[in-house]
Design a protein around this motif. Sequence first.
Motif, PDB file in Angstrom:
ATOM      1  N   THR A  62       2.521   6.925  -6.739  1.00 37.86           N
ATOM      2  CA  THR A  62       1.741   7.912  -7.138  1.00 37.86           C
ATOM      3  C   THR A  62       2.200   9.036  -7.020  1.00 37.86           C
ATOM      4  O   THR A  62       1.933  10.104  -7.743  1.00 37.86           O
ATOM      5  N   THR A 113      -0.928  -3.407  -7.828  1.00 36.52           N
ATOM      6  CA  THR A 113      -2.171  -3.607  -8.189  1.00 36.52           C
ATOM      7  C   THR A 113      -2.857  -4.868  -8.002  1.00 36.52           C
ATOM      8  O   THR A 113      -4.008  -5.181  -7.213  1.00 36.52           O
ATOM      9  N   GLU A 140       0.844  -1.321  -0.095  1.00 30.67           N
ATOM     10  CA  GLU A 140       0.109   0.112  -0.002  1.00 30.67           C
ATOM     11  C   GLU A 140       0.994   1.324  -0.014  1.00 30.67           C
ATOM     12  O   GLU A 140       0.603   2.201  -0.760  1.00 30.67           O
ATOM     13  N   ARG A 161      -2.602  -6.393  -4.353  1.00 30.15           N
ATOM     14  CA  ARG A 161      -3.509  -5.657  -3.530  1.00 30.15           C
ATOM     15  C   ARG A 161      -5.056  -5.896  -3.950  1.00 30.15           C
ATOM     16  O   ARG A 161      -5.797  -6.118  -2.981  1.00 30.15           O
ATOM     17  N   ASP A 162      -5.355  -6.278  -5.354  1.00 31.71           N
ATOM     18  CA  ASP A 162      -6.678  -6.720  -5.737  1.00 31.71           C
ATOM     19  C   ASP A 162      -6.795  -8.187  -5.541  1.00 31.71           C
ATOM     20  O   ASP A 162      -8.052  -8.550  -5.541  1.00 31.71           O
ATOM     21  N   ARG A 207       3.272  -0.591 -11.301  1.00 31.54           N
ATOM     22  CA  ARG A 207       1.918  -0.407 -10.652  1.00 31.54           C
ATOM     23  C   ARG A 207       1.213  -1.595 -10.933  1.00 31.54           C
ATOM     24  O   ARG A 207       0.228  -1.878  -9.988  1.00 31.54           O
ATOM     25  N   ALA A 208       1.080  -2.418 -12.048  1.00 28.36           N
ATOM     26  CA  ALA A 208       0.109  -3.248 -12.544  1.00 28.36           C
ATOM     27  C   ALA A 208       0.402  -4.349 -11.655  1.00 28.36           C
ATOM     28  O   ALA A 208      -0.492  -5.111 -11.134  1.00 28.36           O
ATOM     29  N   LEU A 229       2.523   1.742  -3.392  1.00 30.29           N
ATOM     30  CA  LEU A 229       1.597   2.323  -4.368  1.00 30.29           C
ATOM     31  C   LEU A 229       1.590   3.956  -4.055  1.00 30.29           C
ATOM     32  O   LEU A 229       1.367   4.650  -5.045  1.00 30.29           O
TER      33      LEU A 229
END
Length: 98
Positions: free
Chosen positions: A45, A71, A38, A74-75, A67-68, A41
Amino acid sequence: MTLDQTQFRPASAHPARGAVTDTMDPAGPQVWEDMTVEVALSVMTAARTGHLAVCDEDGLRTGLVTRAGLTAVRDGSGYTDRIRLRDIADVIGPSHHR
């Protein structure tokens, strides 16, 4: 964890660790393996970049995270806010200079 508590360290802050920025291709922000997904990321950003160089405790680059990739972690169904970059080595791409 808030951004002011992160371990984001520019290479110039630790000259004894070696010139990490000299080995980066392409150049970009660096983070340490103990940083959470987190926070990484958030750093990504704030730096307006799509990747981060991941470094070990000695300041040596161990890989590159996108980032991909972050992400996707995280997902994922097994994600918790305690997962650190060192826990997701399979997502961190190889470094060009080890």
